[in-house]
Structures are given as C-alpha cells and as structure tokens.
Design an enzyme around this catalytic site. Sequence first.
Site, PDB file in Angstrom:
ATOM      1  N   TYR A  69      -1.920  -1.472  10.952  1.00 41.21           N
ATOM      2  CA  TYR A  69      -2.120  -1.919   9.797  1.00 41.21           C
ATOM      3  C   TYR A  69      -1.111  -1.560   8.697  1.00 41.21           C
ATOM      4  O   TYR A  69      -0.606  -2.369   8.060  1.00 41.21           O
ATOM      5  CB  TYR A  69      -3.837  -1.383   9.048  1.00 41.21           C
ATOM      6  N   LYS A 124       2.024  -3.756   6.595  1.00 36.31           N
ATOM      7  CA  LYS A 124       2.368  -3.821   5.289  1.00 36.31           C
ATOM      8  C   LYS A 124       4.004  -3.632   5.043  1.00 36.31           C
ATOM      9  O   LYS A 124       4.497  -4.235   4.418  1.00 36.31           O
ATOM     10  CB  LYS A 124       1.565  -2.495   4.539  1.00 36.31           C
ATOM     11  N   SER A 138       0.780  -1.289   0.005  1.00 30.51           N
ATOM     12  CA  SER A 138       0.088   0.198  -0.080  1.00 30.51           C
ATOM     13  C   SER A 138       0.992   1.368  -0.024  1.00 30.51           C
ATOM     14  O   SER A 138       1.881   1.517   0.410  1.00 30.51           O
ATOM     15  CB  SER A 138      -0.888   0.092   1.311  1.00 30.51           C
TER      16      SER A 138
HETATM   17  P1  NAD Z   1     -11.141  -7.196   1.015  1.00 31.75           P
HETATM   18  O1  NAD Z   1     -11.211  -7.262   2.459  1.00 31.75           O
HETATM   19  O2  NAD Z   1     -12.387  -6.841   0.144  1.00 31.75           O
HETATM   20  O3  NAD Z   1     -10.355  -8.441   0.739  1.00 31.75           O
HETATM   21  C1  NAD Z   1      -9.660  -9.075   1.402  1.00 31.75           C
HETATM   22  C2  NAD Z   1     -10.256 -10.683   1.516  1.00 31.75           C
HETATM   23  O4  NAD Z   1      -9.337 -11.498   2.236  1.00 31.75           O
HETATM   24  C3  NAD Z   1     -11.670 -10.794   2.010  1.00 31.75           C
HETATM   25  O5  NAD Z   1     -12.415 -11.524   1.104  1.00 31.75           O
HETATM   26  C4  NAD Z   1     -11.289 -11.485   3.311  1.00 31.75           C
HETATM   27  O6  NAD Z   1     -12.490 -12.214   3.439  1.00 31.75           O
HETATM   28  C5  NAD Z   1     -10.031 -12.184   2.834  1.00 31.75           C
HETATM   29  N1  NAD Z   1      -9.180 -12.675   4.418  1.00 31.75           N
HETATM   30  C6  NAD Z   1      -9.095 -11.819   5.174  1.00 31.75           C
HETATM   31  N2  NAD Z   1      -8.207 -12.555   6.071  1.00 31.75           N
HETATM   32  C7  NAD Z   1      -7.917 -13.824   5.637  1.00 31.75           C
HETATM   33  C8  NAD Z   1      -7.489 -14.872   5.939  1.00 31.75           C
HETATM   34  N3  NAD Z   1      -6.845 -15.008   7.244  1.00 31.75           N
HETATM   35  N4  NAD Z   1      -7.801 -15.962   5.379  1.00 31.75           N
HETATM   36  C9  NAD Z   1      -8.329 -16.160   4.233  1.00 31.75           C
HETATM   37  N5  NAD Z   1      -8.989 -15.043   3.748  1.00 31.75           N
HETATM   38  C10 NAD Z   1      -8.866 -13.933   4.228  1.00 31.75           C
HETATM   39  O7  NAD Z   1      -9.858  -6.201   0.917  1.00 31.75           O
HETATM   40  P2  NAD Z   1      -9.304  -5.438  -0.524  1.00 31.75           P
HETATM   41  O8  NAD Z   1      -9.828  -3.871  -0.352  1.00 31.75           O
HETATM   42  O9  NAD Z   1      -9.585  -6.351  -1.676  1.00 31.75           O
HETATM   43  O10 NAD Z   1      -7.803  -5.532  -0.351  1.00 31.75           O
HETATM   44  C11 NAD Z   1      -6.981  -6.529  -0.709  1.00 31.75           C
HETATM   45  C12 NAD Z   1      -5.510  -6.512  -0.102  1.00 31.75           C
HETATM   46  O11 NAD Z   1      -5.101  -5.115  -0.462  1.00 31.75           O
HETATM   47  C13 NAD Z   1      -5.413  -6.488   1.233  1.00 31.75           C
HETATM   48  O12 NAD Z   1      -4.081  -7.189   1.765  1.00 31.75           O
HETATM   49  C14 NAD Z   1      -5.337  -4.977   1.564  1.00 31.75           C
HETATM   50  O13 NAD Z   1      -4.660  -4.528   2.696  1.00 31.75           O
HETATM   51  C15 NAD Z   1      -4.572  -4.418   0.390  1.00 31.75           C
HETATM   52  N6  NAD Z   1      -4.926  -3.185   0.051  1.00 31.75           N
HETATM   53  C16 NAD Z   1      -6.092  -2.659  -0.054  1.00 31.75           C
HETATM   54  C17 NAD Z   1      -6.445  -1.328  -0.498  1.00 31.75           C
HETATM   55  C18 NAD Z   1      -7.759  -0.766  -0.579  1.00 31.75           C
HETATM   56  O14 NAD Z   1      -7.998   0.515  -0.187  1.00 31.75           O
HETATM   57  N7  NAD Z   1      -8.507  -1.388  -0.933  1.00 31.75           N
HETATM   58  C19 NAD Z   1      -5.175  -0.156  -0.596  1.00 31.75           C
HETATM   59  C20 NAD Z   1      -3.800  -0.925  -0.422  1.00 31.75           C
HETATM   60  C21 NAD Z   1      -3.820  -2.280  -0.222  1.00 31.75           C
HETATM   61  C1  WQD Z   2      -9.656   9.267   0.668  1.00 29.60           C
HETATM   62  C2  WQD Z   2      -9.783  10.720   1.013  1.00 29.60           C
HETATM   63  C3  WQD Z   2     -10.015  11.252   3.287  1.00 29.60           C
HETATM   64  C4  WQD Z   2     -14.078   9.564   3.659  1.00 29.60           C
HETATM   65  C5  WQD Z   2      -7.079   4.506   3.195  1.00 29.60           C
HETATM   66  C6  WQD Z   2      -5.864   3.777   3.943  1.00 29.60           C
HETATM   67  C7  WQD Z   2      -4.754   3.445   2.956  1.00 29.60           C
HETATM   68  C8  WQD Z   2      -5.222   2.489   1.994  1.00 29.60           C
HETATM   69  C9  WQD Z   2      -6.470   3.185   1.100  1.00 29.60           C
HETATM   70  C10 WQD Z   2      -4.954   0.226   2.337  1.00 29.60           C
HETATM   71  C11 WQD Z   2      -9.071  11.351   2.367  1.00 29.60           C
HETATM   72  C12 WQD Z   2     -11.357  11.817   2.489  1.00 29.60           C
HETATM   73  C13 WQD Z   2     -12.806   9.982   3.076  1.00 29.60           C
HETATM   74  C14 WQD Z   2     -15.116  10.289   3.883  1.00 29.60           C
HETATM   75  C15 WQD Z   2     -13.673  12.187   3.100  1.00 29.60           C
HETATM   76  N1  WQD Z   2      -5.675   1.419   2.365  1.00 29.60           N
HETATM   77  N2  WQD Z   2     -12.671  11.352   2.832  1.00 29.60           N
HETATM   78  N3  WQD Z   2     -15.024  11.889   3.719  1.00 29.60           N
HETATM   79  O1  WQD Z   2      -7.432   7.607   3.818  1.00 29.60           O
HETATM   80  O2  WQD Z   2      -6.337   7.729   1.554  1.00 29.60           O
HETATM   81  O3  WQD Z   2      -6.485   5.740   2.493  1.00 29.60           O
HETATM   82  O4  WQD Z   2      -7.454   3.456   2.181  1.00 29.60           O
HETATM   83  O5  WQD Z   2      -3.889   0.143   2.273  1.00 29.60           O
HETATM   84  O6  WQD Z   2      -4.053   2.703   4.015  1.00 29.60           O
HETATM   85  O7  WQD Z   2      -5.503   4.467   4.938  1.00 29.60           O
HETATM   86  O8  WQD Z   2      -8.522   6.483   1.674  1.00 29.60           O
HETATM   87  O9  WQD Z   2     -10.933   6.444   1.055  1.00 29.60           O
HETATM   88  O10 WQD Z   2     -10.528   6.737   3.288  1.00 29.60           O
HETATM   89  O11 WQD Z   2     -10.059   8.681   1.862  1.00 29.60           O
HETATM   90  O12 WQD Z   2     -13.680  13.513   2.839  1.00 29.60           O
HETATM   91  O13 WQD Z   2     -16.281  10.022   4.413  1.00 29.60           O
HETATM   92  O14 WQD Z   2     -11.098  11.024   1.269  1.00 29.60           O
HETATM   93  O15 WQD Z   2      -9.902  12.422   4.105  1.00 29.60           O
HETATM   94  O16 WQD Z   2      -8.508  12.434   2.072  1.00 29.60           O
HETATM   95  P1  WQD Z   2      -7.175   6.968   2.297  1.00 29.60           P
HETATM   96  P2  WQD Z   2      -9.998   7.025   1.885  1.00 29.60           P
END
Ligand code: NAD
Ligand code: WQD
Length: 341
Positions: free
Chosen positions: A151, A155, A126
């Site tokens: 969290y 990562k 991330s």
């Molecule tokens: P998500 O929660 O939709 O998907 C994660 C999936 O993993 C879920 O289906 C959950 O049921 C499953 N899971 C969790 N723990 C598990 C375990 N111990 N065994 C088996 N399954 C398990 O989330 P996502 O948004 O699809 O994110 C996927 C990956 O990407 C995560 O590692 C997350 O940290 C990373 N990530 C997400 C974002 C984002 O903004 N969505 C940003 C950066 C990184």
């Molecule tokens: C985006 C922008 C908020 C909600 C998070 C995690 C990051 C990554 C992605 C996994 C920000 C603003 C939000 C609302 C708002 N995940 N906002 N009103 O914070 O960039 O990142 O998700 O790795 O680790 O921290 O994403 O979608 O929460 O926010 O104004 O109701 O929208 O302040 O500027 P963020 P977000």
Amino acid sequence: MKECVLVTGGAGYIGSHTTVELIAAGYDVVIVDNLSNSEFKAVEGVRTITGVDIPFEQVDCGDKEALGRVFDRYKFNSIIHFAASKAVGESVEKPLLYYRNNLGSLINVLELMRDKGVRNLVFSSSCTVYGQPEVLPVTEQTPRQPATSPYGNTKQISEDIIRDTVAAYPALYGIALRYFNPIGAHPSALIGELPKGVPGNLVPYMTQTAAGLRECLSVFGDDYNTPDGSAIRDYIDITDLARAHVVAVDRMVQGKSKSHYEFFNVGTGRGVSVLELIAAFERATGVKVNHRIVGRRAGDIEKIWADTTFANQELGWKAQRKLEDTLASAWAWEKKLRGIQ
Ligand code: NAD
Ligand code: WQD
C-alpha cells in the site's frame, strides 16, 4: 459558470467530506465510485447536507472506457483522485490487487486527462511515504523512506507517476496531499467513517468500544520512546482535511501553482499519543473507553507528526478544529450509526 470537479472515490470517507466542502466553496461536483469500500448512503448524506443533487456515477476507475464516458458526459477541469484500496495489512496479503487498483486507476485518470484536456489533479498521498523519520516534525523536504507495505509503495509510486507525467505533458498540473491521520466526522453526523468489519484504525475501534460493539481497545505498545510510552501520531480533523483539498483545487484553478507538481503535508503539527487520544475522547464525550496495553503492532512506527509551515504559508490553509470537538464528532457519528441516544 461554476467550475466542476470530478471526485473519484467520492462515496468514501475523505471523498464524501471533501465533496461537502467543495459544494460549500461554490464548485459543482461529479462523484465516481465503484462502492467497493463504501455505501451509496454516503452520497445521500452528502446530498442532504448540501441540498444539491450531486451526480453519482458507479464506475470503476480501472475500467478506462467507462471512466472515459464520464469525462465525455461532464465538463470539468479538475479531478480529486481518492479512489484506491487503503488497508495496509490487506496490501501485504494481496499486493497485486493493490498495485492494479491503485496504480491502474491513477494511470487511467492521467491518460484520460492528457487525452481529453483536463488540467488539474489533486492526489491522496500519505505520511506513510516518510516511514519512521529520523528528525521530527517532518517537512516536505524530509526524505521519503522505502515503503514497508505494498500500500505504502503504491503511494510513493503514484507520487512519482504524477511528477513524471506533469513534467512530460506541460498542460497538466498535480498536487499531492500527504495526509497524516484523518479522524472524526461531519458536524451533522450525516456522514463519517464506515469501516468494513473489525476496524484497523484507532478511532473507529475506540468509538466501537465506547458503543459496546467491541469489548476492549488494545493499546499497541507502551514501551516506545515517547513521554507516556504509547505511539504518537498527528490526528487531522476530517473537515479540516477536506478543506485542504478545496484550497488545492483553488490554487490550480487560479493558476497559483509554483510548479507543475507540488506536494504538501496535511496535518495539525501536533503529535498526540494513543493514551492521550483515549483521555481526550473520554474528556470530550464523558464516556469511558475500556482499554488495555498489549504488545506493539508489527510494522508500526513509533512517532510522527507534521511540520505544516509550508502548507500554512503556501496554501493559506491551517487545521482549525479542536481535537476534543473532532473526537466528539466521531462519537456522535458512531452513536447515530448504532442508534444510541
Ligand atoms: P475509503 O475507502 O473510505 O474511500 C475510497 C473510495 O474509493 C471508496 O468509496 C471506494 O469504494 C472507492 N474506490 C476504491 N477503488 C476504486 C476504483 N477502482 N474505482 C472507483 N472507486 C474506487 O478511503 P478514504 O479513507 O476515504 O481514503 C481516500 C484516499 O485517501 C485513498 O487514496 C487513501 O489511500 C488515501 N489516504 C487515506 C488515509 C486514511 O487514513 N483514511 C490516509 C492517507 C491517505
Ligand atoms: C494509530 C495509532 C497504532 C489501533 C494507518 C496507515 C497509514 C495511514 C493512516 C493511509 C498507532 C495505535 C491502533 C488499535 C492502537 N493510512 N492503535 N490500537 O497506523 O498511524 O496509519 O492509517 O495512508 O498508512 O498505516 O493509523 O489508526 O491504525 O493507528 O493502539 O486498535 O493507534 O499502534 O500508534 P496508523 P492507526
């Protein structure tokens, strides 16, 4: 014979979209998910889109024996490891849950790879690893900063675990993809983001507000040092992000990795403010989003966006979908979920 990829967390938001792109690219896929943050209907959606009866194993990656049985049952040489807990706020309240789930699962995956001869790992990292960078846009050389949440720390530690492991066991290769802010849904609207409870992320909150489920979207701060005062992020389309995983797997399968451990920014290279995003959504959909400015959200950074030169050149991958199309896809998905015409 087709190459097979194990996708952990494949019922989740990014995993389901990635599975669709893997199948389109000619891979076989096995999905592992414990459904802790997803629903089986996402797997059904993926099966409908692809027309493939993709095997699904309801297994917790923390259960090494059960996961090991999946390694024995199917033949694959690449894994995309999405399975993790991802709510920043919850990780502050329940740090041990996050350390156990995110690190324990990864260690199980790596030990099984080492012991059962599976070579390639793509890992979901991330942009959170960069914190608030001093210089923008961030390149892969931008130093990581101390994590501000458990969290985020998982990562950083996960990246380090992979780096150290592939250095110690030269049969293994790893690529960490540092996602910026994934948004949107598959064009079919058969899969998309399924947040549980009140969404913490901007786009699901916005689409739920547009759908009338939430009264008003709070814009967290208009006093940042940005052109319109609201915070800036790099919003990456979910199908573009999914394709980056396919390209990363291709790279390892084709033996094109330049070192055992590599990491790439996966963003668009464009910073968009919260207010700009709302305006783009309204333009794309013709639907007004009721919103008001409130105070900053604790822990938020002011601005970040990616320099994607390295990913563009090395992976030959580039984000393609227009922001308006992505936002329209998020709205189509929300409408489908809520039965809105
Ligand atoms: P998500 O929660 O939709 O998907 C994660 C999936 O993993 C879920 O289906 C959950 O049921 C499953 N899971 C969790 N723990 C598990 C375990 N111990 N065994 C088996 N399954 C398990 O989330 P996502 O948004 O699809 O994110 C996927 C990956 O990407 C995560 O590692 C997350 O940290 C990373 N990530 C997400 C974002 C984002 O903004 N969505 C940003 C950066 C990184
Ligand atoms: C985006 C922008 C908020 C909600 C998070 C995690 C990051 C990554 C992605 C996994 C920000 C603003 C939000 C609302 C708002 N995940 N906002 N009103 O914070 O960039 O990142 O998700 O790795 O680790 O921290 O994403 O979608 O929460 O926010 O104004 O109701 O929208 O302040 O500027 P963020 P977000």
